[in-house]
Design a protein around this motif. Structure first.
Motif, mmCIF file in Angstrom:
data_model
loop_
_atom_site.group_PDB
_atom_site.id
_atom_site.type_symbol
_atom_site.label_atom_id
_atom_site.label_comp_id
_atom_site.label_asym_id
_atom_site.label_seq_id
_atom_site.Cartn_x
_atom_site.Cartn_y
_atom_site.Cartn_z
ATOM 1 N N GLU A 96 0.830 -1.201 0.000
ATOM 2 C CA GLU A 96 0.000 0.000 0.000
ATOM 3 C C GLU A 96 0.871 1.261 0.000
ATOM 4 O OE1 GLU A 96 -2.398 -0.557 3.444
ATOM 5 O OE2 GLU A 96 -3.858 -1.855 2.431
ATOM 6 N N ALA A 97 1.973 1.204 0.744
ATOM 7 C CA ALA A 97 2.897 2.334 0.777
ATOM 8 C C ALA A 97 3.521 2.544 -0.604
ATOM 9 C CB ALA A 97 3.982 2.092 1.823
ATOM 10 N N LEU A 98 3.857 1.453 -1.264
ATOM 11 C CA LEU A 98 4.434 1.557 -2.608
ATOM 12 C C LEU A 98 3.414 2.138 -3.576
ATOM 13 C CD1 LEU A 98 6.637 0.998 -4.709
ATOM 14 C CD2 LEU A 98 5.705 -1.326 -4.943
ATOM 15 N N ARG A 99 2.184 1.671 -3.511
ATOM 16 C CA ARG A 99 1.153 2.180 -4.413
ATOM 17 C C ARG A 99 0.948 3.687 -4.220
ATOM 18 N NH1 ARG A 99 -2.429 -0.666 -7.370
ATOM 19 N NH2 ARG A 99 -2.112 -2.575 -6.139
ATOM 20 N N ALA A 100 0.976 4.116 -2.966
ATOM 21 C CA ALA A 100 0.810 5.540 -2.675
ATOM 22 C C ALA A 100 1.976 6.347 -3.237
ATOM 23 C CB ALA A 100 0.691 5.753 -1.170
ATOM 24 N N ALA A 101 3.198 5.838 -3.068
ATOM 25 C CA ALA A 101 4.385 6.544 -3.562
ATOM 26 C C ALA A 101 4.379 6.613 -5.089
ATOM 27 C CB ALA A 101 5.644 5.858 -3.069
ATOM 28 N N LEU A 102 3.927 5.546 -5.733
ATOM 29 C CA LEU A 102 3.892 5.527 -7.195
ATOM 30 C C LEU A 102 2.756 6.381 -7.754
ATOM 31 C CD1 LEU A 102 4.649 1.751 -7.927
ATOM 32 C CD2 LEU A 102 6.154 3.710 -8.311
ATOM 33 N N SER A 103 1.860 6.823 -6.896
ATOM 34 C CA SER A 103 0.771 7.697 -7.313
ATOM 35 C C SER A 103 1.107 9.169 -7.106
ATOM 36 C CB SER A 103 -0.508 7.350 -6.536
ATOM 37 O OG SER A 103 -0.912 6.020 -6.781
ATOM 38 N N SER A 104 2.303 9.452 -6.609
ATOM 39 C CA SER A 104 2.712 10.829 -6.352
ATOM 40 C C SER A 104 2.721 11.644 -7.648
ATOM 41 C CB SER A 104 4.117 10.845 -5.733
ATOM 42 O OG SER A 104 4.627 12.159 -5.663
ATOM 43 N N VAL A 136 -0.211 2.884 -16.520
ATOM 44 C CA VAL A 136 -0.632 4.281 -16.494
ATOM 45 C C VAL A 136 0.514 5.283 -16.328
ATOM 46 C CG1 VAL A 136 -2.911 3.682 -15.599
ATOM 47 C CG2 VAL A 136 -1.059 4.176 -13.985
ATOM 48 N N GLU A 137 1.713 4.802 -16.035
ATOM 49 C CA GLU A 137 2.837 5.704 -15.775
ATOM 50 C C GLU A 137 3.189 6.515 -17.022
ATOM 51 O OE1 GLU A 137 5.421 8.039 -14.544
ATOM 52 O OE2 GLU A 137 4.619 6.673 -13.030
ATOM 53 N N ALA A 138 3.233 7.842 -16.855
ATOM 54 C CA ALA A 138 3.475 8.725 -17.990
ATOM 55 C C ALA A 138 4.952 8.984 -18.272
ATOM 56 C CB ALA A 138 2.770 10.067 -17.760
ATOM 57 N N ASP A 139 5.801 8.842 -17.271
ATOM 58 C CA ASP A 139 7.219 9.173 -17.412
ATOM 59 C C ASP A 139 8.016 7.970 -17.900
ATOM 60 O OD1 ASP A 139 9.353 11.397 -16.344
ATOM 61 O OD2 ASP A 139 10.128 9.361 -16.116
ATOM 62 N N ASP A 192 4.844 13.828 -8.228
ATOM 63 C CA ASP A 192 6.261 14.116 -8.496
ATOM 64 C C ASP A 192 6.944 12.902 -9.113
ATOM 65 O OD1 ASP A 192 8.725 15.609 -8.327
ATOM 66 O OD2 ASP A 192 9.255 14.312 -6.640
ATOM 67 N N ALA A 193 7.454 13.058 -10.338
ATOM 68 C CA ALA A 193 8.087 11.940 -11.045
ATOM 69 C C ALA A 193 9.308 11.411 -10.305
ATOM 70 C CB ALA A 193 8.472 12.353 -12.458
ATOM 71 N N SER A 194 10.074 12.282 -9.660
ATOM 72 C CA SER A 194 11.269 11.829 -8.940
ATOM 73 C C SER A 194 10.891 10.952 -7.748
ATOM 74 C CB SER A 194 12.104 13.018 -8.486
ATOM 75 O OG SER A 194 11.387 13.838 -7.584
ATOM 76 N N THR A 195 9.759 11.260 -7.128
ATOM 77 C CA THR A 195 9.278 10.425 -6.022
ATOM 78 C C THR A 195 8.875 9.051 -6.537
ATOM 79 O OG1 THR A 195 8.485 12.348 -4.776
ATOM 80 C CG2 THR A 195 7.518 10.220 -4.218
ATOM 81 N N ARG A 196 8.204 9.030 -7.674
ATOM 82 C CA ARG A 196 7.796 7.744 -8.265
ATOM 83 C C ARG A 196 9.019 6.941 -8.687
ATOM 84 N NH1 ARG A 196 4.522 11.280 -11.197
ATOM 85 N NH2 ARG A 196 5.306 10.557 -13.229
ATOM 86 N N LEU A 197 10.008 7.622 -9.252
ATOM 87 C CA LEU A 197 11.233 6.947 -9.671
ATOM 88 C C LEU A 197 11.932 6.311 -8.478
ATOM 89 C CD1 LEU A 197 13.143 6.464 -12.131
ATOM 90 C CD2 LEU A 197 14.370 8.512 -11.406
#
Length: 243
Positions: free
Chosen positions: A7-15, A46-49, A17-22
């Protein structure tokens, strides 16, 4: 109440901020967790970067293939084009032979070019020994498709199959489309000379197949079906292509 790792990973990947997702994708690959697989695959759709997507794929390669391959294979038939293309891309990076089952004729011919190109790449990487001719035949149905970049992708895939691709390419010499015949001939040139440039090969191939319609042209554009052997000094001027 503690948040579950997935769940923590899913939340971070939904940020936003692209650098946070990276960073989240990097962490998921550095410290693999079986529960991350679904989250990573879902995000791929769904990831745009671009760089984040690439890191998501890397993270998936760090997890057990027993978990990733079935999940990715299922994604190759998703209604979302990006989900399909990223699934094929990830399967090619995982490199597990079980991924070959997803490389179907419909995938090779997918209407979305990004999906088709990813499927082509996965096909040449995952094809079982002895079935290279089969995948070459499927790939040859796409000769002449798309713009320069799409044709280059197909050329690289077929050239990687080497001699296994030659029968399918030679069969294309009688195709009614000049573009298909030229594409096939250009790829044969690349197989014979891997150092050749695609743009030069396609230019010369188009010149040869165009001559076929002239009164003095031979059926295959040359007497033996090989690329034109005219000395460089006598050839028509053409641009210096690069891959």
């Amino acid at each position: 109440m503690n948040t579950r790792p997935d769940e923590a990973l899913r939340a971070a990947l939904s940020s936003a901020d692209a650098s946070t997702r990276l960073q989240a994708a990097l962490s998921a690959g550095t410290y693999p967790n079986d529960d991350y697989v679904d989250v990573l695959v879902d995000r791929c759709a769904v990831e745009a970067d671009f760089f984040v997507r690439d890191m998501l794929t890397w993270a998936l390669t760090r997890h057990p293939a027993d978990l990733t391959v079935p999940r990715l294979t299922g994604e190759t038939t998703s209604a979302v084009p990006q989900a399909r293309s990223q699934a094929f891309h990830s399967l090619s990076k995982v490199g597990d032979p079980r991924g070959w089952a997803a490389v179907t004729e419909s995938a090779i011919q997918d209407a979305d070019e990004s999906v088709a190109r990813a499927a082509w790449r996965a096909g040449v990487i995952l094809v079982p020994v002895g079935q290279e001719g089969e995948v070459a035949t499927m790939l040859s149905t796409q000769l002449g498709r798309g713009d320069r970049d799409v044709q280059l992708s197909l050329a690289r895939a077929l050239a990687e199959l080497g001699d296994h691709a030659v029968p399918a390419l030679r069969a294309a010499r009688i195709h009614p489309s000049t573009g298909v015949r030229a594409h096939a001939l250009a790829i044969e040139r690349l197989i014979d000379d891997p150092d050749d440039y695609f743009d030069e090969a396609i230019f010369e191939a188009m010149r040869i197949v165009t001559r076929q319609g002239e009164p003095d042209g031979t059926p295959d554009g040359t007497t033996d079906g090989a690329p034109d052997s005219t000395p460089d000094s006598q050839r028509d001027p053409h641009p210096e292509g690069t891959e």
